[in-house]
Scaffold this motif. Structure first.
Motif, mmCIF file in Angstrom:
data_model
loop_
_atom_site.group_PDB
_atom_site.id
_atom_site.type_symbol
_atom_site.label_atom_id
_atom_site.label_comp_id
_atom_site.label_asym_id
_atom_site.label_seq_id
_atom_site.Cartn_x
_atom_site.Cartn_y
_atom_site.Cartn_z
ATOM 1 N N LEU A 193 -26.558 14.691 -10.587
ATOM 2 C CA LEU A 193 -26.789 14.868 -11.330
ATOM 3 C C LEU A 193 -27.586 13.683 -12.579
ATOM 4 O O LEU A 193 -28.265 13.688 -13.139
ATOM 5 N N SER A 194 -26.665 12.955 -12.660
ATOM 6 C CA SER A 194 -26.962 10.819 -12.839
ATOM 7 C C SER A 194 -28.177 10.905 -12.608
ATOM 8 O O SER A 194 -28.777 10.046 -12.776
ATOM 9 N N SER A 195 -28.366 11.308 -10.958
ATOM 10 C CA SER A 195 -29.856 10.461 -10.365
ATOM 11 C C SER A 195 -30.820 11.275 -11.077
ATOM 12 O O SER A 195 -32.036 10.594 -10.827
ATOM 13 N N LEU A 196 -30.887 12.231 -11.679
ATOM 14 C CA LEU A 196 -32.513 13.007 -11.865
ATOM 15 C C LEU A 196 -33.061 12.393 -12.344
ATOM 16 O O LEU A 196 -34.124 12.903 -13.093
ATOM 17 N N GLU A 197 -32.284 11.610 -13.536
ATOM 18 C CA GLU A 197 -33.305 11.262 -14.717
ATOM 19 C C GLU A 197 -34.227 9.619 -13.857
ATOM 20 O O GLU A 197 -35.090 9.747 -14.275
ATOM 21 N N SER A 198 -33.717 9.158 -13.383
ATOM 22 C CA SER A 198 -34.706 8.108 -12.541
ATOM 23 C C SER A 198 -35.247 9.026 -11.405
ATOM 24 O O SER A 198 -36.386 8.708 -10.898
ATOM 25 N N TYR A 228 -16.420 23.121 -13.805
ATOM 26 C CA TYR A 228 -17.307 23.699 -14.945
ATOM 27 C C TYR A 228 -18.146 23.340 -16.323
ATOM 28 O O TYR A 228 -18.982 23.844 -16.471
ATOM 29 N N TYR A 229 -17.977 21.884 -16.358
ATOM 30 C CA TYR A 229 -18.412 21.358 -17.381
ATOM 31 C C TYR A 229 -19.434 20.670 -16.874
ATOM 32 O O TYR A 229 -20.212 20.407 -17.333
ATOM 33 N N LEU A 230 -19.819 20.220 -15.328
ATOM 34 C CA LEU A 230 -20.993 19.996 -14.776
ATOM 35 C C LEU A 230 -21.653 20.677 -14.754
ATOM 36 O O LEU A 230 -22.583 21.041 -14.864
ATOM 37 N N LEU A 231 -21.324 21.867 -14.125
ATOM 38 C CA LEU A 231 -22.281 23.410 -14.511
ATOM 39 C C LEU A 231 -23.044 23.495 -15.906
ATOM 40 O O LEU A 231 -24.402 23.601 -15.558
ATOM 41 N N ALA A 232 -21.873 22.957 -16.935
ATOM 42 C CA ALA A 232 -22.619 23.608 -18.248
ATOM 43 C C ALA A 232 -23.868 22.424 -18.279
ATOM 44 O O ALA A 232 -24.786 22.738 -19.049
ATOM 45 N N THR A 256 -10.480 20.869 -18.776
ATOM 46 C CA THR A 256 -11.325 20.013 -18.243
ATOM 47 C C THR A 256 -12.856 19.311 -19.084
ATOM 48 O O THR A 256 -13.626 18.828 -18.586
ATOM 49 N N LEU A 257 -12.540 19.707 -20.410
ATOM 50 C CA LEU A 257 -13.728 19.008 -21.254
ATOM 51 C C LEU A 257 -13.284 17.734 -21.288
ATOM 52 O O LEU A 257 -12.147 17.419 -22.064
ATOM 53 N N PRO A 258 -14.100 16.360 -21.677
ATOM 54 C CA PRO A 258 -14.151 15.082 -21.858
ATOM 55 C C PRO A 258 -13.848 15.654 -23.705
ATOM 56 O O PRO A 258 -13.944 16.200 -24.290
ATOM 57 N N SER A 259 -13.856 14.162 -23.814
ATOM 58 C CA SER A 259 -13.605 13.595 -25.706
ATOM 59 C C SER A 259 -14.840 14.511 -26.475
ATOM 60 O O SER A 259 -15.991 14.361 -25.840
ATOM 61 N N MET A 260 -15.026 14.289 -27.632
ATOM 62 C CA MET A 260 -15.794 15.059 -28.092
ATOM 63 C C MET A 260 -16.724 13.880 -28.349
ATOM 64 O O MET A 260 -18.682 14.387 -28.617
ATOM 65 N N PHE A 261 -16.679 12.243 -28.122
ATOM 66 C CA PHE A 261 -17.606 11.789 -28.253
ATOM 67 C C PHE A 261 -18.404 11.730 -27.099
ATOM 68 O O PHE A 261 -19.837 11.463 -27.230
ATOM 69 N N GLU A 262 -17.753 11.624 -26.088
ATOM 70 C CA GLU A 262 -18.662 11.981 -25.142
ATOM 71 C C GLU A 262 -19.043 13.226 -24.630
ATOM 72 O O GLU A 262 -20.501 13.072 -24.376
ATOM 73 N N LEU A 263 -18.839 13.737 -25.362
ATOM 74 C CA LEU A 263 -19.937 15.457 -25.582
ATOM 75 C C LEU A 263 -21.248 14.673 -25.963
ATOM 76 O O LEU A 263 -22.448 15.385 -25.494
ATOM 77 N N GLU A 264 -20.753 14.025 -27.079
ATOM 78 C CA GLU A 264 -21.911 14.207 -27.972
ATOM 79 C C GLU A 264 -23.407 12.431 -27.489
ATOM 80 O O GLU A 264 -24.300 12.716 -27.697
ATOM 81 N N GLU A 266 -23.416 12.714 -24.317
ATOM 82 C CA GLU A 266 -23.977 12.965 -22.775
ATOM 83 C C GLU A 266 -25.985 13.603 -23.180
ATOM 84 O O GLU A 266 -25.969 15.362 -23.381
ATOM 85 N N SER A 267 -26.817 13.615 -22.526
ATOM 86 C CA SER A 267 -27.451 13.783 -22.046
ATOM 87 C C SER A 267 -28.444 14.641 -22.015
ATOM 88 O O SER A 267 -28.668 15.023 -23.143
ATOM 89 N N PHE A 268 -27.357 15.206 -21.284
ATOM 90 C CA PHE A 268 -28.204 16.741 -20.894
ATOM 91 C C PHE A 268 -27.501 16.908 -21.503
ATOM 92 O O PHE A 268 -28.496 18.487 -21.750
ATOM 93 N N LEU A 269 -26.662 17.700 -22.010
ATOM 94 C CA LEU A 269 -26.296 18.689 -23.266
ATOM 95 C C LEU A 269 -26.697 18.416 -24.323
ATOM 96 O O LEU A 269 -26.578 19.843 -25.413
ATOM 97 N N GLU A 270 -27.646 18.137 -24.994
ATOM 98 C CA GLU A 270 -28.568 18.043 -26.045
ATOM 99 C C GLU A 270 -28.602 19.511 -26.622
ATOM 100 O O GLU A 270 -28.982 19.545 -27.483
ATOM 101 N N PRO A 271 -29.453 19.266 -25.660
ATOM 102 C CA PRO A 271 -30.204 21.133 -25.971
ATOM 103 C C PRO A 271 -28.924 21.796 -26.397
ATOM 104 O O PRO A 271 -29.151 23.451 -27.307
ATOM 105 N N LEU A 272 -27.870 21.701 -25.602
ATOM 106 C CA LEU A 272 -26.775 22.825 -25.963
ATOM 107 C C LEU A 272 -26.317 22.952 -27.480
ATOM 108 O O LEU A 272 -26.024 23.461 -28.247
ATOM 109 N N MET A 273 -26.067 21.531 -27.985
ATOM 110 C CA MET A 273 -25.890 21.340 -28.331
ATOM 111 C C MET A 273 -26.043 21.837 -29.728
ATOM 112 O O MET A 273 -25.777 21.376 -31.334
ATOM 113 N N ALA A 274 -27.341 21.493 -29.674
ATOM 114 C CA ALA A 274 -28.662 21.486 -30.863
ATOM 115 C C ALA A 274 -27.792 23.050 -31.763
ATOM 116 O O ALA A 274 -28.863 24.104 -32.484
#
Length: 291
Positions: A193-198, A228-232, A256-264, A266-274
């Motif tokens: 997943l982290s390789s997708l950006e390149s 499950y977090y990675l699927l999100a 299994t969620l990371p900290s709130m700081f890590e959630l914010e 995480e670029s992959f989550l931006e559409p969901l966080m909005a």
């Protein structure tokens, strides 16, 4: 423990018995992850250190600190673990021949330290230590998994696609050695997943997403619920937000969620966080922005 206490009551200068007491409580902590056992083990290791240091003592103490820092994410303990493990290796030049587990523990500690401080040299040393083990014993438990992690983290720092390919290769080798390791599959999928950006080609992006999804599902089936977090993240990045939200809730359910700081962050989550549904859910579970 009772016999050790009797021995110490007769002679409190018995360094070997203090060490055995520390090892006993360390083993108890490794099994149950009880902080009382950890604190007691630290107390006995410090008492043992007052009577003189040995390479084995440094390793045992460092390994305890490594386990605790890995479990609870304690940066200060990880720094101490690195110091003790480094000291153990410096006192034992022939360690890679007689104590490869010492090299492995230090390599893992250096890799974990990169989560707190992005230090390329630490990761380079981690990889070197692991390859020293590889040269002598390619069947060392967990070797390919840890080598893949260290190389992947270095690739992320250096933005080096060749290193990324190397990391993915070692994840594959690790899986072939241990097909029932769900955590390895989750780490492998996270690297994909982290390789997708390149990536630029749509076909390659789709292939990586499909591989990641397949490995996550297999990892979850093996008990690695952090998948499950990675699927999100995966579905949020694909703008399939209802599915992403469903898996985010599952990740919360399994804690299994990371900290709130890590959630914010995480670029992959931006559409969901909005989305309003996501913000309402975070408010419902009491999570507040840390930015």
């Amino acid at each position: 423990i009772e016999y050790f206490q009797i021995a110490l009551s007769a002679n409190r200068s018995r360094a070997d018995v203090w060490h055995l007491m520390a090892q006993t409580y360390s083993e108890a902590f490794h099994l149950a992850l009880d902080e009382v056992d950890f604190d007691t083990a630290v107390q006995f290791y410090n008492k043992r250190l007052q009577l003189g240091a040995t390479a084995a003592l440094y390793f045992d103490y460092g390994n305890l600190l490594l386990t605790c820092s890995d479990t609870f994410g304690e940066e200060e303990l990880l720094k101490q673990a690195c110091n003790y493990l480094d000291a153990a290796l410096k006192r034992t030049p022939e360690a890679k021949y007689v104590h490869p587990e010492w090299l492995f523990a230090y390599a893992k500690a250096l890799d974990l330290a990169s989560d707190f401080e992005e230090n390329e040299q630490d990761l380079v040393l981690s990889i070197k230590l692991l390859k020293d083990i590889y040269a002598l014993d390619s069947n060392f438990p967990g070797l390919f998994h840890q080598l893949a992690l260290s190389i992947h983290h270095l690739a992320s720092l250096m933005l080096d696609s060749n290193l990324t390919d190397s990391a993915l290769h070692y994840f594959k080798l690790g899986h072939l050695k241990d097909k029932e390791n769900g955590d390895l599959l989750i780490d492998w999928s996270a690297a994909l997943l982290s390789s997708l950006e390149s990536l630029t080609g749509l076909d390659q992006i789709t292939a990586y997403e499909e591989q990641a999804h397949d490995k996550i599902m297999k990892g979850i089936a093996l008990g690695a619920m952090q998948g499950y977090y990675l699927l999100a993240c995966l579905y949020a990045n694909k703008r399939e937000l209802d599915t992403a939200f469903f898996y985010f809730q599952k990740a919360h359910q399994y804690d299994t969620l990371p900290s709130m700081f890590e959630l914010e962050e995480e670029s992959f989550l931006e559409p969901l966080m909005a989305t309003d549904s996501m913000q309402n859910f975070l408010e419902q579970i009491g999570w507040k922005s840390e930015l």
